[in-house]
Design a protein around this motif. Sequence first.
Motif, PDB file in Angstrom:
ATOM      1  N   UNK A  48      11.104   5.877  -2.731  1.00 15.75           N
ATOM      2  CA  UNK A  48       9.771   5.444  -3.130  1.00 15.75           C
ATOM      3  C   UNK A  48       9.534   3.987  -2.726  1.00 15.75           C
ATOM      4  N   UNK A  49      10.530   3.155  -2.959  1.00 18.00           N
ATOM      5  CA  UNK A  49      10.430   1.731  -2.655  1.00 18.00           C
ATOM      6  C   UNK A  49      10.272   1.498  -1.153  1.00 18.00           C
ATOM      7  N   UNK A  50      11.087   2.164  -0.363  1.00 20.51           N
ATOM      8  CA  UNK A  50      10.996   2.031   1.091  1.00 20.51           C
ATOM      9  C   UNK A  50       9.671   2.571   1.595  1.00 20.51           C
ATOM     10  N   UNK A  51       9.261   3.718   1.077  1.00 24.60           N
ATOM     11  CA  UNK A  51       7.980   4.315   1.466  1.00 24.60           C
ATOM     12  C   UNK A  51       6.846   3.329   1.194  1.00 24.60           C
ATOM     13  N   UNK A  52       6.892   2.682   0.039  1.00 25.60           N
ATOM     14  CA  UNK A  52       5.865   1.707  -0.314  1.00 25.60           C
ATOM     15  C   UNK A  52       5.813   0.572   0.706  1.00 25.60           C
ATOM     16  N   UNK A  53       6.963  -0.008   1.022  1.00 24.11           N
ATOM     17  CA  UNK A  53       6.999  -1.119   1.984  1.00 24.11           C
ATOM     18  C   UNK A  53       6.420  -0.702   3.334  1.00 24.11           C
ATOM     19  N   UNK A  54       6.789   0.473   3.801  1.00 26.76           N
ATOM     20  CA  UNK A  54       6.330   0.926   5.118  1.00 26.76           C
ATOM     21  C   UNK A  54       4.866   1.351   5.096  1.00 26.76           C
ATOM     22  N   UNK A  55       4.445   2.039   4.052  1.00 25.86           N
ATOM     23  CA  UNK A  55       3.066   2.508   3.935  1.00 25.86           C
ATOM     24  C   UNK A  55       2.107   1.317   3.877  1.00 25.86           C
ATOM     25  N   UNK A  56       2.395   0.364   3.004  1.00 27.96           N
ATOM     26  CA  UNK A  56       1.501  -0.780   2.862  1.00 27.96           C
ATOM     27  C   UNK A  56       1.508  -1.639   4.126  1.00 27.96           C
ATOM     28  N   UNK A  57       2.650  -1.779   4.769  1.00 30.51           N
ATOM     29  CA  UNK A  57       2.710  -2.552   6.010  1.00 30.51           C
ATOM     30  C   UNK A  57       1.839  -1.906   7.076  1.00 30.51           C
ATOM     31  N   UNK A  58       1.958  -0.585   7.201  1.00 33.17           N
ATOM     32  CA  UNK A  58       1.142   0.107   8.197  1.00 33.17           C
ATOM     33  C   UNK A  58      -0.352  -0.015   7.856  1.00 33.17           C
ATOM     34  N   UNK A  59      -0.709   0.312   6.621  1.00 26.92           N
ATOM     35  CA  UNK A  59      -2.120   0.321   6.225  1.00 26.92           C
ATOM     36  C   UNK A  59      -2.758  -1.053   6.395  1.00 26.92           C
ATOM     37  N   UNK A  60      -2.033  -2.097   6.038  1.00 31.78           N
ATOM     38  CA  UNK A  60      -2.596  -3.445   6.106  1.00 31.78           C
ATOM     39  C   UNK A  60      -2.556  -4.043   7.516  1.00 31.78           C
ATOM     40  N   UNK A  61      -2.008  -3.285   8.461  1.00 36.44           N
ATOM     41  CA  UNK A  61      -2.027  -3.682   9.869  1.00 36.44           C
ATOM     42  C   UNK A  61      -2.835  -2.706  10.716  1.00 36.44           C
ATOM     43  N   UNK A  62      -3.485  -1.761  10.078  1.00 37.92           N
ATOM     44  CA  UNK A  62      -4.249  -0.735  10.787  1.00 37.92           C
ATOM     45  C   UNK A  62      -5.656  -1.240  11.095  1.00 37.92           C
ATOM     46  N   UNK A  63      -6.417  -0.401  11.751  1.00 37.03           N
ATOM     47  CA  UNK A  63      -7.824  -0.718  12.025  1.00 37.03           C
ATOM     48  C   UNK A  63      -8.622  -0.862  10.730  1.00 37.03           C
TER      49      UNK A  63
END
Length: 153
Positions: A48-63
């Motif tokens: 869950x913790x890793x998923x959070x780090x990766x999900x938020x990183x992707x979303x906040x760097x997306x279009x």
Amino acid sequence: MKKIASFTVNHDKLNKGMYISRIDGDVITYDIRMKKPNGGDYLGNGELHTFEHLFVTYARNSAYADQVIYVGPMGCRTGFYLLLRNTVSGEDAIRLVKEAFAFISEFQGEIPGSKRMECGNYLEHDLDGAKKTAVDMLHVIENWSVTKLEYQK
């Protein structure tokens, strides 16, 4: 006290998928359900913790970076909430989630924000678990559409 909206959803009927949980003014809360509620299989803490780090990183760097309000896990460990401005269409929200999950499923290297000075629990990560969950969810939402965003009654 008034019952909050997410507690009014019948969790016995809730399946894996992506749903609109609520709309508050110009903010849409998406319920990204990754595990069957009360099914005995929950997201592990490291996963869950890793998923959070990766999900938020992707979303906040997306279009859609400027329209992302929040990305975070549910306390019950069955999924995540994604809060977006209503300027992001349902189709685009689904696309963003699919792209983020594809990113997670293929991620290699150092987990963003996983150093001691960057994270309050930097030792508890599970990249393999996060990747497996992302692959599973990509299958679940492969053909997801706006018509499926509504909770089943």
